[in-house]
Design a protein around this motif. Structure first.
Motif, PDB file in Angstrom:
ATOM      1  N   ASP A 189     -11.858  30.795   8.149  1.00  0.00           N
ATOM      2  CA  ASP A 189     -13.026  30.623   7.289  1.00  0.00           C
ATOM      3  C   ASP A 189     -13.381  29.165   7.035  1.00  0.00           C
ATOM      4  OD1 ASP A 189     -13.356  33.351   7.070  1.00  0.00           O
ATOM      5  OD2 ASP A 189     -12.280  33.512   5.162  1.00  0.00           O
ATOM      6  N   ALA A 190     -12.385  28.292   6.963  1.00  0.00           N
ATOM      7  CA  ALA A 190     -12.643  26.892   6.631  1.00  0.00           C
ATOM      8  C   ALA A 190     -13.240  26.110   7.794  1.00  0.00           C
ATOM      9  CB  ALA A 190     -11.354  26.216   6.171  1.00  0.00           C
ATOM     10  N   TRP A 191     -13.014  26.550   9.019  1.00  0.00           N
ATOM     11  CA  TRP A 191     -13.459  25.786  10.180  1.00  0.00           C
ATOM     12  C   TRP A 191     -14.980  25.794  10.282  1.00  0.00           C
ATOM     13  CZ3 TRP A 191      -9.672  27.227  14.764  1.00  0.00           C
ATOM     14  CH2 TRP A 191      -8.360  26.919  14.357  1.00  0.00           C
ATOM     15  N   ARG A 192     -15.512  24.724  10.836  1.00  0.00           N
ATOM     16  CA  ARG A 192     -16.954  24.585  10.988  1.00  0.00           C
ATOM     17  C   ARG A 192     -17.313  24.153  12.407  1.00  0.00           C
ATOM     18  NH1 ARG A 192     -16.699  27.165   7.191  1.00  0.00           N
ATOM     19  NH2 ARG A 192     -17.649  26.897   5.137  1.00  0.00           N
ATOM     20  N   VAL A 193     -18.560  24.412  12.768  1.00  0.00           N
ATOM     21  CA  VAL A 193     -19.069  24.039  14.082  1.00  0.00           C
ATOM     22  C   VAL A 193     -20.300  23.164  13.894  1.00  0.00           C
ATOM     23  CG1 VAL A 193     -19.856  24.850  16.335  1.00  0.00           C
ATOM     24  CG2 VAL A 193     -18.293  26.274  14.975  1.00  0.00           C
ATOM     25  N   LEU A 194     -20.234  21.957  14.446  1.00  0.00           N
ATOM     26  CA  LEU A 194     -21.399  21.079  14.495  1.00  0.00           C
ATOM     27  C   LEU A 194     -22.140  21.398  15.790  1.00  0.00           C
ATOM     28  CD1 LEU A 194     -22.997  18.675  13.326  1.00  0.00           C
ATOM     29  CD2 LEU A 194     -21.441  17.152  14.555  1.00  0.00           C
ATOM     30  N   PHE A 302     -21.313  21.309  21.223  1.00  0.00           N
ATOM     31  CA  PHE A 302     -20.662  21.729  19.981  1.00  0.00           C
ATOM     32  C   PHE A 302     -19.466  20.831  19.691  1.00  0.00           C
ATOM     33  CE2 PHE A 302     -18.536  24.029  23.376  1.00  0.00           C
ATOM     34  CZ  PHE A 302     -17.196  23.807  23.089  1.00  0.00           C
ATOM     35  N   ALA A 303     -19.165  20.727  18.413  1.00  0.00           N
ATOM     36  CA  ALA A 303     -17.936  20.079  17.960  1.00  0.00           C
ATOM     37  C   ALA A 303     -17.352  20.960  16.864  1.00  0.00           C
ATOM     38  CB  ALA A 303     -18.205  18.675  17.432  1.00  0.00           C
ATOM     39  N   ILE A 304     -16.205  21.561  17.134  1.00  0.00           N
ATOM     40  CA  ILE A 304     -15.534  22.404  16.143  1.00  0.00           C
ATOM     41  C   ILE A 304     -14.594  21.523  15.346  1.00  0.00           C
ATOM     42  CG2 ILE A 304     -14.156  24.490  15.773  1.00  0.00           C
ATOM     43  CD1 ILE A 304     -14.999  25.409  18.585  1.00  0.00           C
ATOM     44  N   LEU A 305     -14.636  21.664  14.023  1.00  0.00           N
ATOM     45  CA  LEU A 305     -13.858  20.812  13.112  1.00  0.00           C
ATOM     46  C   LEU A 305     -13.160  21.678  12.073  1.00  0.00           C
ATOM     47  CD1 LEU A 305     -16.751  18.450  13.246  1.00  0.00           C
ATOM     48  CD2 LEU A 305     -14.446  17.475  13.379  1.00  0.00           C
ATOM     49  N   PRO A 306     -12.089  21.139  11.446  1.00  0.00           N
ATOM     50  CA  PRO A 306     -11.259  21.994  10.593  1.00  0.00           C
ATOM     51  C   PRO A 306     -11.822  22.293   9.214  1.00  0.00           C
ATOM     52  CG  PRO A 306     -10.353  19.779  10.684  1.00  0.00           C
ATOM     53  CD  PRO A 306     -11.481  19.820  11.671  1.00  0.00           C
ATOM     54  N   SER A 307     -12.923  21.635   8.807  1.00  0.00           N
ATOM     55  CA  SER A 307     -13.450  21.877   7.462  1.00  0.00           C
ATOM     56  C   SER A 307     -14.891  21.401   7.364  1.00  0.00           C
ATOM     57  CB  SER A 307     -12.607  21.134   6.415  1.00  0.00           C
ATOM     58  OG  SER A 307     -12.780  19.723   6.554  1.00  0.00           O
ATOM     59  N   LEU A 330     -29.057  18.421  14.757  1.00  0.00           N
ATOM     60  CA  LEU A 330     -27.664  18.756  14.462  1.00  0.00           C
ATOM     61  C   LEU A 330     -27.594  19.675  13.253  1.00  0.00           C
ATOM     62  CD1 LEU A 330     -27.539  16.020  16.124  1.00  0.00           C
ATOM     63  CD2 LEU A 330     -25.338  15.641  15.019  1.00  0.00           C
ATOM     64  N   ASN A 331     -26.754  20.708  13.346  1.00  0.00           N
ATOM     65  CA  ASN A 331     -26.542  21.642  12.247  1.00  0.00           C
ATOM     66  C   ASN A 331     -25.066  21.968  12.123  1.00  0.00           C
ATOM     67  OD1 ASN A 331     -29.391  22.706  11.364  1.00  0.00           O
ATOM     68  ND2 ASN A 331     -29.442  22.673  13.597  1.00  0.00           N
ATOM     69  N   ILE A 332     -24.579  22.040  10.901  1.00  0.00           N
ATOM     70  CA  ILE A 332     -23.208  22.468  10.628  1.00  0.00           C
ATOM     71  C   ILE A 332     -23.247  23.932  10.244  1.00  0.00           C
ATOM     72  CG2 ILE A 332     -21.174  22.172   9.162  1.00  0.00           C
ATOM     73  CD1 ILE A 332     -22.092  19.251   8.736  1.00  0.00           C
ATOM     74  N   VAL A 333     -22.510  24.762  10.979  1.00  0.00           N
ATOM     75  CA  VAL A 333     -22.498  26.201  10.719  1.00  0.00           C
ATOM     76  C   VAL A 333     -21.060  26.700  10.703  1.00  0.00           C
ATOM     77  CG1 VAL A 333     -24.750  26.493  11.813  1.00  0.00           C
ATOM     78  CG2 VAL A 333     -22.670  26.869  13.151  1.00  0.00           C
ATOM     79  N   ALA A 334     -20.884  27.880  10.170  1.00  0.00           N
ATOM     80  CA  ALA A 334     -19.582  28.547  10.192  1.00  0.00           C
ATOM     81  C   ALA A 334     -19.498  29.486  11.381  1.00  0.00           C
ATOM     82  CB  ALA A 334     -19.369  29.331   8.889  1.00  0.00           C
ATOM     83  N   GLY A 335     -18.286  29.861  11.741  1.00  0.00           N
ATOM     84  CA  GLY A 335     -18.127  30.960  12.668  1.00  0.00           C
ATOM     85  C   GLY A 335     -18.591  32.243  12.003  1.00  0.00           C
ATOM     86  N   ARG A 336     -19.069  33.164  12.784  1.00  0.00           N
ATOM     87  CA  ARG A 336     -19.552  34.446  12.236  1.00  0.00           C
ATOM     88  C   ARG A 336     -18.588  35.538  12.672  1.00  0.00           C
ATOM     89  NH1 ARG A 336     -25.300  36.817  11.288  1.00  0.00           N
ATOM     90  NH2 ARG A 336     -25.050  39.044  11.687  1.00  0.00           N
ATOM     91  N   ASN A 337     -17.883  36.096  11.721  1.00  0.00           N
ATOM     92  CA  ASN A 337     -16.844  37.078  12.011  1.00  0.00           C
ATOM     93  C   ASN A 337     -17.321  38.516  11.828  1.00  0.00           C
ATOM     94  OD1 ASN A 337     -14.863  35.137  12.700  1.00  0.00           O
ATOM     95  ND2 ASN A 337     -14.541  34.709  10.522  1.00  0.00           N
ATOM     96  N   ARG A 338     -18.600  38.726  12.048  1.00  0.00           N
ATOM     97  CA  ARG A 338     -19.174  40.066  12.033  1.00  0.00           C
ATOM     98  C   ARG A 338     -20.298  40.089  13.058  1.00  0.00           C
ATOM     99  NH1 ARG A 338     -21.808  37.022   8.465  1.00  0.00           N
ATOM    100  NH2 ARG A 338     -23.968  37.484   7.937  1.00  0.00           N
ATOM    101  N   GLY A 339     -20.691  41.267  13.453  1.00  0.00           N
ATOM    102  CA  GLY A 339     -21.700  41.387  14.488  1.00  0.00           C
ATOM    103  C   GLY A 339     -23.110  41.480  13.934  1.00  0.00           C
ATOM    104  N   ALA A 340     -23.957  42.174  14.671  1.00  0.00           N
ATOM    105  CA  ALA A 340     -25.363  42.318  14.293  1.00  0.00           C
ATOM    106  C   ALA A 340     -25.503  43.152  13.019  1.00  0.00           C
ATOM    107  CB  ALA A 340     -26.134  42.978  15.431  1.00  0.00           C
ATOM    108  N   THR A 341     -26.606  42.954  12.337  1.00  0.00           N
ATOM    109  CA  THR A 341     -26.920  43.759  11.150  1.00  0.00           C
ATOM    110  C   THR A 341     -28.124  44.651  11.457  1.00  0.00           C
ATOM    111  OG1 THR A 341     -28.357  42.053  10.209  1.00  0.00           O
ATOM    112  CG2 THR A 341     -26.037  42.033   9.573  1.00  0.00           C
ATOM    113  N   LEU A 342     -28.111  45.831  10.847  1.00  0.00           N
ATOM    114  CA  LEU A 342     -29.182  46.796  11.056  1.00  0.00           C
ATOM    115  C   LEU A 342     -29.725  47.225   9.707  1.00  0.00           C
ATOM    116  CD1 LEU A 342     -29.294  49.673  13.595  1.00  0.00           C
ATOM    117  CD2 LEU A 342     -29.878  50.130  11.223  1.00  0.00           C
ATOM    118  N   ILE A 343     -31.036  47.152   9.549  1.00  0.00           N
ATOM    119  CA  ILE A 343     -31.705  47.549   8.317  1.00  0.00           C
ATOM    120  C   ILE A 343     -32.658  48.694   8.641  1.00  0.00           C
ATOM    121  CG2 ILE A 343     -33.128  46.791   6.378  1.00  0.00           C
ATOM    122  CD1 ILE A 343     -32.368  43.871   7.274  1.00  0.00           C
TER     123      ILE A 343
END
Length: 349
Positions: A189-194, A302-307, A330-343
Motif C-alpha cells: 500500500d505504501a509504494w508509489r509509481v511516478l 515509470f519509477a516505482i518508489l517505496p513511499s 508526471l503523476n504520482i499514483v498508487a498501485g491498484r489492487n482491484r480490478g474493473a468496477t461495474l455500476i
C-alpha cells in the motif's frame, strides 16, 4: 497469491437505466522469453495502477449508436463500434444499444488502452444481457491478448501480475489460448509509481509492432532465464514481503535486459521518447533507489518508489534540476489492487 474468480465491484446509483464499467490502466513491465526458447513464447510481468481509467456506458435506445465525450474518445469510436458489433455476433444478442465512451486511456502509450476498451465494452455488454462469460473468453471474442495476459488479468483482479504466455497449437504453431494467470500479488500500500507521459509520442502497435518483433534477434535463453530468476526470486517475494530495495533491483535488471533487446526497434534507444529516457536516466542516477523503466513500447516511463514522500522528493528534485522537458507530464499514483468496477443503475432502488 490470490487468483480466484473476480468479484466485480458493483454499485447501484440513481440514474437513467445503464451499465457503466471503469477499467484500470496497467504498466507492462516486461516479457520473460519473447523467443520461446523452451517452446512457449512471451510470458509477462505487469502492474495495474490507479489514476488512469477507461470508462464506458451502455443504455437501451431505439437505434444503436456510439457517442464520445472528447477528442481522445472520438478517436476510438470506430474501434468501439467494431467491438460492439463483434459482441452481438458472438452472443446472438442484437438489441439496439447506446454505447458512450466517457473516458479512454491514452492510446499506444503503454497503458493497455485497446484491451481495456475492449474488455470494458464487453463486460458492460455481458452485464446488460445477463451473460455469464469469463473475461478471457470475451477477450478472445474481440481478438485481445495475443501475446500478453496482463491486461486481461488486470481487468479482473488488479495488482502485480505474472502470466505464462499464450498457448501454442503444436501442429500449426498458432496461438490458441489466452495466457494463463500464474501469480497475483497486491502491491504494498505504501509504494508509489511516478508515471511519466510524453503525450506527443506514440509506441508501436498493430502491424508495426508485429513487424518489429519479427525483425529482432532472438533473446538468448540465458537472458530469458535471468529474467525469470529475477521475477521468481526477487520481484514476487519482495513484493509479498514489502522489501523494496531487492524488488527494485529485480525490476531494474529486467528493464536493462529488455531495453537492450528491444532498442533496435526503437531507434537504438531503450526508450521510445528521448525526453522520457533522459529523465529516467536522471532518476536512476539520483540515488533514490527507484525501479525505473518503460511500459511496453512506451513512450510512458515509470519509477516505482517505496513511499509517497520518496516519490514527491524525486519529483521535487527533478523540477529543481530542470530535467523535466516541457512536453512531459508526471503523476504520482498508487498501485491498484482491484480490478474493473461495474455500476448497474437498472438495479437502483
Amino acid at each position: 497469491m490470490d487468483m480466484s474468480q473476480p468479484a466485480f465491484e458493483a454499485r447501484h446509483v440513481d440514474s437513467l437505466p445503464s451499465v457503466t464499467v471503469c477499467a484500470p490502466g496497467r504498466l507492462h513491465l516486461g516479457f520473460f522469453d519473447p523467443a520461446g526458447t523452451l517452446g512457449r513464447s512471451f510470458g509477462s510481468l505487469g502492474l495495474v495502477i490507479d489514476g488512469f481509467e477507461t470508462e464506458v456506458s451502455l443504455a437501451a435506445v431505439a437505434e444503436s449508436r456510439v457517442t464520445a465525450a472528447g477528442v481522445a474518445e472520438r478517436a476510438e469510436r470506430e474501434r468501439a463500434r467494431d467491438y460492439l458489433d463483434r459482441l452481438q455476433q458472438h452472443s446472438g444478442r442484437h438489441q439496439p444499444l447506446h454505447l458512450t465512451l466517457r473516458r479512454v486511456l491514452p492510446a499506444h502509450a503503454g497503458f493497455g488502452s485497446g484491451t481495456q476498451l475492449a474488455l470494458a465494452i464487453a463486460r458492460a455488454f455481458a452485464a446488460w444481457h445477463g451473460l455469464d462469460v469469463a473475461t478471457p473468453v470475451l477477450a478472445q471474442w474481440l481478438g485481445r491478448g495475443a501475446r500478453s495476459g496482463i491486461g486481461i488479468a488486470g481487468f479482473d483482479h488488479g495488482g502485480l501480475l505474472v502470466d505464462g504466455g499464450p498457448g501454442i497449437a503444436i501442429a500449426t504453431g498458432a496461438t490458441n489460448t489466452s495466457a494463463p494467470l500464474l501469480a497475483r500479488l497486491p502491491l504494498p500500500d505504501a509504494w508509489r509509481v511516478l508515471v511519466i507521459q510524453h503525450k506527443t509520442e506514440r509506441g508501436l502497435s498493430g502491424d508495426d509492432e508485429r513487424r518489429a518483433i519479427a525483425t529482432l534477434a532472438p533473446l538468448p535463453q540465458a537472458l530469458a532465464a535471468d529474467i525469470c530468476h529475477q521475477v521468481l526470486m526477487r520481484v514476487l517475494p519482495c513484493a509479498a514481503s514489502a522489501e523494496f530495495a531487492p524488488f527494485a533491483a529485480g525490476i531494474n535488471r529486467i528493464q536493462d535486459v529488455l531495453g537492450e533487446h528491444f532498442a533496435p526497434a526503437q531507434g537504438g534507444s531503450r526508450y521510445t521518447s528521448a525526453a522520457v529516457g533522459r529523465l529516467m536516466q536522471w532518476i536512476a542516477a539520483a540515488g533514490h533507489g527507484a525501479a525505473v523503466g518503460q511500459s511496453s513500447w512506451g513512450p510512458t516511463g515509470f519509477a516505482i518508489l517505496p513511499s509517497q514522500a520518496e516519490a514527491e522528493a524525486v519529483l521535487a528534485a527533478a523540477r529543481a534540476d530542470r530535467v523535466i522537458a516541457v512536453d512531459l507530464t508526471l503523476n504520482i499514483v498508487a498501485g491498484r489492487n482491484r480490478g474493473a468496477t461495474l455500476i448497474d443503475s437498472r438495479h437502483a432502488r
